[in-house]
Design a protein around this motif. Sequence first.
Motif, PDB file in Angstrom:
ATOM      1  N   LEU A 115      47.317  36.525  26.725  1.00  0.00           N
ATOM      2  CA  LEU A 115      48.306  37.563  27.027  1.00  0.00           C
ATOM      3  C   LEU A 115      47.972  38.898  26.381  1.00  0.00           C
ATOM      4  O   LEU A 115      48.706  39.869  26.561  1.00  0.00           O
ATOM      5  N   LYS A 116      46.858  38.923  25.624  1.00  0.00           N
ATOM      6  CA  LYS A 116      46.393  40.160  24.979  1.00  0.00           C
ATOM      7  C   LYS A 116      47.508  40.830  24.167  1.00  0.00           C
ATOM      8  O   LYS A 116      47.828  42.004  24.354  1.00  0.00           O
ATOM      9  N   ILE A 117      48.111  40.040  23.273  1.00  0.00           N
ATOM     10  CA  ILE A 117      49.215  40.524  22.454  1.00  0.00           C
ATOM     11  C   ILE A 117      48.684  41.453  21.355  1.00  0.00           C
ATOM     12  O   ILE A 117      47.711  41.130  20.673  1.00  0.00           O
ATOM     13  N   SER A 118      49.301  42.603  21.222  1.00  0.00           N
ATOM     14  CA  SER A 118      48.948  43.539  20.144  1.00  0.00           C
ATOM     15  C   SER A 118      49.799  43.216  18.921  1.00  0.00           C
ATOM     16  O   SER A 118      51.028  43.118  19.020  1.00  0.00           O
ATOM     17  N   LEU A 119      49.157  43.044  17.779  1.00  0.00           N
ATOM     18  CA  LEU A 119      49.860  42.680  16.559  1.00  0.00           C
ATOM     19  C   LEU A 119      50.147  43.907  15.697  1.00  0.00           C
ATOM     20  O   LEU A 119      49.341  44.842  15.642  1.00  0.00           O
TER      21      LEU A 119
END
Length: 235
Positions: A59-63
Amino acid sequence: MKRILGMIPMVICILYAFLPICKIIAAIGGYDFVLNNYLISIIVLALISIVALVSLWVLKISLSKTQAIFSALMLPLSAINGLFYIYESNWKLTIIFVLIGCGCSIVMLAKFSSPFILKIVSAVLSILLIVLLLFFAFIDFIFEDFGFNKVVKSVASPQNTYTVDVIDNDQGGLGGATLVDVNYNNKTVNFFFCKLSKFPVRIYTGKWGEFENMQISWKDEHNLIINGIKYYIDD
């Protein structure tokens, strides 16, 4: 949804830290913290780690910066958690699921963690911990049949406040011993998936095989008789 998924590193760190922290805090207070099923627990932890990593990656989650720090902490925490599981679990394949968790944490460290200096420190510390983990796993596997404790007799006190276990400590060619431990029945708390109990107190150590002719009985709630000698049991 992505905001919730962005908190995955913190949640995983909490899960990895749960057993070590509970064991340490309980031990400080003179108690033992035990999971009811180490096998199921370590498998669930491994599966959660895999699902968490795949979710963040696909999901290419940005942290956030905070979650990136937790991503760096995951690897040393997973190694420490693994050491506790190997020590506590009787299942010899525990190491496989421990290493799955460590593998997921390595990917998290490489792809999602920051700052760079924390990533380096975490990597170096984790290498030392993983080497230690593999060493203990090797020792556990090689010497799994070397020595064991077997409860040969249990005697509860008249009011069931205590239970005395007579233990055959068999150390193979090295001989062994006969041990007598007192368990505190009234100082055990059962939860849904774990148990908190006061550490047993060892009141007697004798020769190996002595248990076969040992005379042991309760005189009253606090006085135990072993081979004619009285031992006072206190809370």
